[in-house]
Design an enzyme around this catalytic site. Structure first.
Site, PDB file in Angstrom:
ATOM      1  N   LYS A 164      36.508  46.295  54.843  1.00 26.75           N
ATOM      2  CA  LYS A 164      35.649  45.933  55.972  1.00 26.75           C
ATOM      3  C   LYS A 164      35.407  44.417  55.924  1.00 26.75           C
ATOM      4  CE  LYS A 164      33.645  50.544  56.441  1.00 26.75           C
ATOM      5  NZ  LYS A 164      34.128  51.283  55.259  1.00 26.75           N
ATOM      6  N   ARG A 220      42.854  48.722  52.508  1.00 20.53           N
ATOM      7  CA  ARG A 220      42.095  49.967  52.593  1.00 20.53           C
ATOM      8  C   ARG A 220      41.941  50.554  51.208  1.00 20.53           C
ATOM      9  NH1 ARG A 220      40.155  52.268  56.669  1.00 20.53           N
ATOM     10  NH2 ARG A 220      40.521  51.166  58.615  1.00 20.53           N
ATOM     11  N   THR A 230      33.727  49.877  50.002  1.00 15.01           N
ATOM     12  CA  THR A 230      35.118  49.796  50.438  1.00 15.01           C
ATOM     13  C   THR A 230      35.559  48.341  50.355  1.00 15.01           C
ATOM     14  OG1 THR A 230      34.409  49.593  52.740  1.00 15.01           O
ATOM     15  CG2 THR A 230      35.003  51.787  51.966  1.00 15.01           C
ATOM     16  N   GLU A 256      48.568  56.907  35.727  1.00 17.29           N
ATOM     17  CA  GLU A 256      47.365  57.704  35.470  1.00 17.29           C
ATOM     18  C   GLU A 256      46.656  57.176  34.230  1.00 17.29           C
ATOM     19  OE1 GLU A 256      48.363  61.784  35.134  1.00 17.29           O
ATOM     20  OE2 GLU A 256      48.422  62.117  37.298  1.00 17.29           O
ATOM     21  N   ASP A 300      25.282  52.713  48.720  1.00 15.52           N
ATOM     22  CA  ASP A 300      26.585  52.752  49.373  1.00 15.52           C
ATOM     23  C   ASP A 300      26.704  51.489  50.207  1.00 15.52           C
ATOM     24  OD1 ASP A 300      28.857  53.164  50.849  1.00 15.52           O
ATOM     25  OD2 ASP A 300      28.441  55.269  51.295  1.00 15.52           O
ATOM     26  N   TYR A 352      53.728  54.809  38.485  1.00 14.22           N
ATOM     27  CA  TYR A 352      52.716  55.822  38.203  1.00 14.22           C
ATOM     28  C   TYR A 352      51.894  55.355  37.016  1.00 14.22           C
ATOM     29  CZ  TYR A 352      51.832  60.480  40.082  1.00 14.22           C
ATOM     30  OH  TYR A 352      51.338  61.538  40.795  1.00 14.22           O
TER      31      TYR A 352
END
Length: 427
Positions: A236, A242, A233, A63, A207, A61
């Site tokens: 692709k 992902r 992203t 954060e 984008d 974790y």
């Protein structure tokens, strides 16, 4: 002989503990190996990227950001995130990079949070003309929380109407202008968008989810010098895991980081961030540059092959990794074409075309992409064969004796073709 520090989890452990899920993983591997993967938004992550993503980094974790976490014990994962950031900055020439977004949609949510308030106007490409859900579609948060002003392509050329973009910007004075799409095959004129944004005092957001991998390989121009913020992203054409990412000018760094965490997300996925770092490293190589160029060349070859077979390419062709085809003159809708291709071992998707008379669930077109098959090593000769197979499958009338025989024959040829250059030959 020195023993390795870590052998890592292996598939045998999954098979032993959960054979049902193990079987699904194997079935999906067989599906990817056994057919033509032509979904424009998909690719094949490298074995190195898969290894990083399936690692013990998933346990941590973290954060916050490197050097400023809300949990202890982050000194190791800090190194992974810092490497990912620095590699991306070097790869794209960006002032600031955030690699924490879980997806492209998460990255896009952060853009809105950083630069707009609910109710602000956002000028973006119409969804039916090739835009994205997060660019103002009414079923999405972007269309519910913000005032979407859509621009379109011209009916005669099917290219973006930059005169309309400017006219709409002057009338609506949007807070944000969005350049980017999911079903537009041509290069974007970033300089034109920048000029319009400057004229009306808008933030220019590019984008680049679909084409950022081509930018990484220098196969098409970069939006980074023109945009206030770029979302993308990593799965692709970029061929990573992902996930999403953001790049922005230095003056926007604090706003962008706060929009990701704590506004939109909690703990980042450190295993995925490590896999992003792997992808950025791979994209810095000469072999990746050759790959990106081949992706575009293969898309153009596939476009020509399908046009020669009687299909109509929207806008006349492609400058990128994807092509949109209009099937109206063949009297075949996109949903039917997708199903026929699936029966023949060809995976692609139905897609709306500009000024489409059919509903989105049916659509009048199909969208195809070259990224995944290029990863497998397909060349121009292979892409000509792919075009022939797609055209035959689309025309084969499933449910008739002749049509079913043709689909079975196409599937046999698909199997032979992909066996010569399989996905993941060493896994």
């Amino acid at each position: 002989m020195t023993e390795p520090r870590f052998h890592g989890p292996d598939f045998a452990a999954l098979e032993a503990s959960d054979p049902e899920i193990a079987g699904i993983v194997l079935d999906e591997l067989d599906r990817q190996r056994g057919g033509l993967q032509l979904i424009a938004s998909e690719n094949l992550t490298s074995p190195a990227g898969l290894a990083a993503q399936g690692s013990v980094l998933t346990n941590k974790y973290a954060e916050g950001y490197p050097g400023a976490r809300y949990y202890g014990g982050c000194e190791v994962v800090d190194r992974a995130e810092t490497i990912a950031i620095e590699r991306a900055k070097a790869l794209f020439g960006a002032d600031h990079v955030n690699v924490q977004p879980h997806s492209g949609a998460s990255a896009n949510l952060a853009v809105y949070a950083a630069f707009a308030q609910p109710g602000d106007s956002v000028l973006a490409m119409s969804l039916p003309h090739g835009g994205h859900l997060t660019h103002g579609a009414t079923v999405n948060f972007s269309g519910r929380w913000f005032t979407a002003v859509p621009y379109h392509v011209r009916k005669d050329t099917e290219l973006i109407d930059y005169d309309e973009v400017r006219e709409l910007a002057l009338v609506h004075r949007p807070r944000i202008i969005v350049a980017g799409a999911t079903a537009y095959s041509r290069e974007l004129d970033f300089a034109a968008f920048r000029a319009i944004a400057d004229e009306v005092g808008a933030i220019l957001w590019v984008d680049a989810a679909h084409f950022i991998g081509l930018v990484a390989g220098k196969a098409i121009p970069s939006p980074v010098p023109y945009a206030d913020v770029v979302s993308a992203t990593t799965h692709k054409v970029l061929r990573g895991p992902r996930g999403g990412m953001l790049m922005c000018r230095a003056e926007h760094a604090r706003a962008v980081d706060k929009a990701v965490f704590p506004f939109g997300q909690g703990g980042p996925m450190m295993h995925t961030i490590a896999a992003k770092a792997v992808a950025f490293g791979e994209a810095q190589t000469e072999s990746y540059a050759r790959y990106a160029a081949q992706v575009v060349a293969n898309a153009r070859t596939l476009s020509t092959s399908l046009v020669d077979a009687g299909m109509r390419a929207v806008s006349g062709g492609t400058d990128t990794h994807l092509i949109l085809f209009d099937l109206q003159h063949l009297r075949i809708d996109g949903r039917t074409a997708e199903a026929r291709c699936a029966a023949a071992g060809i995976t692609l998707n139905k897609n709306a075309i500009p000024f489409d008379p059919a509903p989105p669930a049916v659509a009048s077109g199909i969208r195809v992409g070259s990224a995944a098959v290029t990863t497998q090593g397909f060349d121009a000769e292979d892409m000509n064969a792919v075009g022939s197979l797609v055209a035959r499958a689309v025309r084969a009338e499933a449910g008739t004796a002749d049509g079913d025989r043709e689909l079975a024959a196409v599937k046999d040829e698909v199997t032979t073709l992909v066996a010569r250059k399989p996905a993941y030959p060493v896994i």
